[in-house]
Motif scaffolding. Sequence first.
Motif, PDB file in Angstrom:
ATOM      1  N   ARG A  72       0.819  -1.212   0.000  1.00  0.00           N
ATOM      2  CA  ARG A  72       0.000   0.000   0.000  1.00  0.00           C
ATOM      3  C   ARG A  72       0.853   1.264   0.000  1.00  0.00           C
ATOM      4  O   ARG A  72       1.996   1.286   0.437  1.00  0.00           O
ATOM      5  CB  ARG A  72      -0.950  -0.018   1.203  1.00  0.00           C
ATOM      6  CG  ARG A  72      -2.001  -1.086   1.021  1.00  0.00           C
ATOM      7  CD  ARG A  72      -3.007  -1.056   2.125  1.00  0.00           C
ATOM      8  NE  ARG A  72      -3.776   0.185   2.125  1.00  0.00           N
ATOM      9  CZ  ARG A  72      -4.847   0.377   2.910  1.00  0.00           C
ATOM     10  NH1 ARG A  72      -5.241  -0.589   3.726  1.00  0.00           N
ATOM     11  NH2 ARG A  72      -5.484   1.515   2.876  1.00  0.00           N
ATOM     12  N   VAL A  75       2.723   2.892   3.127  1.00  0.00           N
ATOM     13  CA  VAL A  75       4.063   2.433   3.506  1.00  0.00           C
ATOM     14  C   VAL A  75       5.119   3.282   2.792  1.00  0.00           C
ATOM     15  O   VAL A  75       6.150   3.632   3.367  1.00  0.00           O
ATOM     16  CB  VAL A  75       4.221   0.925   3.175  1.00  0.00           C
ATOM     17  CG1 VAL A  75       5.605   0.427   3.553  1.00  0.00           C
ATOM     18  CG2 VAL A  75       3.150   0.106   3.901  1.00  0.00           C
TER      19      VAL A  75
ATOM     20  N   GLU B 103       0.037  -1.305   7.302  1.00  0.00           N
ATOM     21  CA  GLU B 103      -1.047  -1.025   6.348  1.00  0.00           C
ATOM     22  C   GLU B 103      -1.154  -2.124   5.293  1.00  0.00           C
ATOM     23  O   GLU B 103      -2.207  -2.336   4.699  1.00  0.00           O
ATOM     24  CB  GLU B 103      -0.829   0.316   5.652  1.00  0.00           C
ATOM     25  CG  GLU B 103      -0.888   1.516   6.585  1.00  0.00           C
ATOM     26  CD  GLU B 103       0.469   1.861   7.188  1.00  0.00           C
ATOM     27  OE1 GLU B 103       1.414   1.042   7.058  1.00  0.00           O
ATOM     28  OE2 GLU B 103       0.585   2.947   7.796  1.00  0.00           O
ATOM     29  N   ASP B 104      -0.034  -2.814   5.032  1.00  0.00           N
ATOM     30  CA  ASP B 104      -0.033  -3.876   4.017  1.00  0.00           C
ATOM     31  C   ASP B 104      -0.774  -5.137   4.475  1.00  0.00           C
ATOM     32  O   ASP B 104      -1.096  -6.006   3.660  1.00  0.00           O
ATOM     33  CB  ASP B 104       1.415  -4.311   3.700  1.00  0.00           C
ATOM     34  CG  ASP B 104       2.137  -3.328   2.792  1.00  0.00           C
ATOM     35  OD1 ASP B 104       1.471  -2.452   2.220  1.00  0.00           O
ATOM     36  OD2 ASP B 104       3.370  -3.453   2.669  1.00  0.00           O
ATOM     37  N   LEU B 107      -3.644  -7.439   2.648  1.00  0.00           N
ATOM     38  CA  LEU B 107      -3.756  -7.014   1.252  1.00  0.00           C
ATOM     39  C   LEU B 107      -3.954  -8.189   0.295  1.00  0.00           C
ATOM     40  O   LEU B 107      -4.704  -8.103  -0.662  1.00  0.00           O
ATOM     41  CB  LEU B 107      -2.481  -6.241   0.882  1.00  0.00           C
ATOM     42  CG  LEU B 107      -2.545  -5.260  -0.266  1.00  0.00           C
ATOM     43  CD1 LEU B 107      -3.645  -4.239  -0.051  1.00  0.00           C
ATOM     44  CD2 LEU B 107      -1.203  -4.567  -0.424  1.00  0.00           C
ATOM     45  N   GLU B 458     -10.061  -2.838  -3.905  1.00  0.00           N
ATOM     46  CA  GLU B 458      -9.920  -1.761  -2.911  1.00  0.00           C
ATOM     47  C   GLU B 458      -9.616  -2.391  -1.548  1.00  0.00           C
ATOM     48  O   GLU B 458     -10.399  -3.179  -1.032  1.00  0.00           O
ATOM     49  CB  GLU B 458     -11.230  -0.961  -2.852  1.00  0.00           C
ATOM     50  CG  GLU B 458     -11.117   0.401  -2.213  1.00  0.00           C
ATOM     51  CD  GLU B 458     -10.135   1.334  -2.920  1.00  0.00           C
ATOM     52  OE1 GLU B 458      -9.305   1.921  -2.201  1.00  0.00           O
ATOM     53  OE2 GLU B 458     -10.187   1.459  -4.163  1.00  0.00           O
ATOM     54  N   PRO B 459      -8.439  -2.071  -0.954  1.00  0.00           N
ATOM     55  CA  PRO B 459      -8.094  -2.722   0.315  1.00  0.00           C
ATOM     56  C   PRO B 459      -9.053  -2.363   1.450  1.00  0.00           C
ATOM     57  O   PRO B 459      -9.683  -1.313   1.420  1.00  0.00           O
ATOM     58  CB  PRO B 459      -6.691  -2.174   0.630  1.00  0.00           C
ATOM     59  CG  PRO B 459      -6.246  -1.415  -0.548  1.00  0.00           C
ATOM     60  CD  PRO B 459      -7.424  -1.130  -1.416  1.00  0.00           C
ATOM     61  N   GLU B 461      -9.827  -1.343   5.288  1.00  0.00           N
ATOM     62  CA  GLU B 461      -9.126  -0.586   6.337  1.00  0.00           C
ATOM     63  C   GLU B 461      -9.221  -1.319   7.683  1.00  0.00           C
ATOM     64  O   GLU B 461     -10.178  -2.033   7.938  1.00  0.00           O
ATOM     65  CB  GLU B 461      -9.748   0.809   6.482  1.00  0.00           C
ATOM     66  CG  GLU B 461      -9.686   1.673   5.226  1.00  0.00           C
ATOM     67  CD  GLU B 461      -8.259   1.956   4.749  1.00  0.00           C
ATOM     68  OE1 GLU B 461      -7.347   1.974   5.601  1.00  0.00           O
ATOM     69  OE2 GLU B 461      -8.067   2.131   3.526  1.00  0.00           O
TER      70      GLU B 461
END
Lengths: 135, 534
Positions: A72, A75, B103-104, B107, B458-459, B461
Amino acid sequence: MQKNMEEQTPPAKILLAKTALDGHWRGINVVGRALRDAGFEIILVGMAQAEEIVNAALTEDVDLIGLNMGGRIEVVERILEQLAAAELDVPVFAGGTISPKNCRLLAEKGIETFPPGSSLHDIVAAAERLTKGTF
Amino acid sequence: MTRQTSSGIPLKPVYTATDLPADHLPETVPGSAPFTRGAYPGMYRTKPWRIFQLSGYGNPEDERERIKFLLEHGETGFIMEHDRNTADHLYNVDHPEVVARHEDVGLSGAVILGVRDYETILDGIPIEQYYCHPGGAVVQHGPFALACYWTVAQRRNLDLKKLAGTGQSDFFLTYLGCITKQQVPARVGLRFNCDIIEHCAQHMPRWVPVSIAAYNGADTGLNAFQELGALFANAVEYLDVVKARGNLDLAQLAQGIGGVNFRVSMDFFEDICKLRAARKMWHRLLTERYGITDERALRLRIHVVTAGSAMTYQQPLNNIARGTLMALASVLGGVQSLGVSGYDEAISIPSEHAHQMSVRIQQILQHETNITAVADPLGGSYFIESLTAELEERAWDFFNQIQDEGGFINTLDSGWLHQHASQNQIEQEMALWDGRKSVVGVNMAQESIEPLEINGHEPVEGVWENAMARLETIKRSRDQKAASQALRDLEQACRTDKNIMPVMGTAVAADVTLGEIGDVFREVFGDWNPPIQL
């Protein structure tokens, strides 16, 4: 004359890092090889955290940072913030699986992006442009 | 102009009867030895190939919804993808390497910390009705994933002997194509896989204990005959180790591992012939090297994933055509199971629509084209039979080179296989940019009137935060004494040559988490030293 000058100037250094914990190496291998063949010195740091990238860029005194994205954009933003915090004025470009939307977001931050299918000629040309005047 | 296949085999403008290989037997039918023409006599008249797509992301609930979506839309088996950051590395979500890029997380697969997350994902899915790949594609993750899945099945009072699926536990993935930050040495991985093979033979006979995924070698750069040769070199490692242990009947062992995974890419006929050559080679390997005669073992079953790397970033809707062609080649090659890469593959994991399209492509082939009516329709073609034989010959040569290098695991440790892949990567890239190879939208036909911009999946959250909370809950609410004892027992088993699977089962049932198992492995076995720098 030209040859002489080349002998006197060390090649520009490019740091290549992978932003995600994703060890697919095909892209970085091919790009790294092309940049090396074009005369750049390549420093590979692999799957590195923001702090490690900043430290390596400082220690190695690199002229350009190439980020291989596999995750993402947040990062990458963290890496940019830490580079700024360290007052490291080194240009950054990025490659990998980056959606068109994220390419635009990175462009707004002045980061050139090279998603899959980008030409190696274009990547090398960008590296030459971004390191111009640094060596 | 000279033309050749993508692996460099020269191609004539036309083939005739004089090109048929010396061992060509015109009267052989599919389902009979040496199975070049197909594993089963009736092929798709008897049993359609399984529609089997990689799936999952986000929280366990998100993964469940995507799996249910695919099953409702026509998928006939299902796959649980795991978050790469955590699963591939056996890290919990609080590991510093994960926290640094949190955040990854989620995914490319759900975060699955333990058996409770398995229960959440599988809630409402009748697992006894489906062939399932519940994760464990990565070797060091295999024992954990398998134990979690069978624990869920036991808690539902299902008969493990009837449970069907595969964990994969593939070396080509993290020891060749996608190297992890930390993992057990490859030889330890070989031991894990042999433990799984023996455990499944006894307790889960319908399970494919390990499924060699040469796909991952091919998408890293290995060409068609290298993919074949390396796959069988890997199989030989399993066969030899388990044979030396002496606990299993060889035919039973061979049948167990005879479900493999190939890549089909855009060299249409070469990829078809590769699958035909694979079945023939398996038959020859088992009969000649091991003296196996049981026909159930001699039929190689093939799952294909269409090449992710063939899907272009540019003009992504063109990938629907590519997916269709690669799926067609897979079917003409006689697959038992098939996954078609999403048209947005170069951007992200599949969006819901891309996923549905991968299923639809397969349904169109199965229901609209009539290609399922006749088994091995290309059998007897001068070209097909000649190319099949040529690939087989070159593949044995590559197989023998690997043996000369000390065997498959040695070629991973030494980097020999990586060097071959790397050379091909560079060569394939050069061919693209000096015009020897054309890819529409990439180095030709670049102008396009795209009707819409594809941004992929779309990832979700908050996946990492949720997983942190779940981790805390697990540790707070489990029987800590039982969990600690199970971890000690696991460590003990790792330090001996005992099969680790029974204690792994006890550990996951006691809510031991992924990262704790990883800590034990790292403590006992140390890390693999990758032969290349990323």
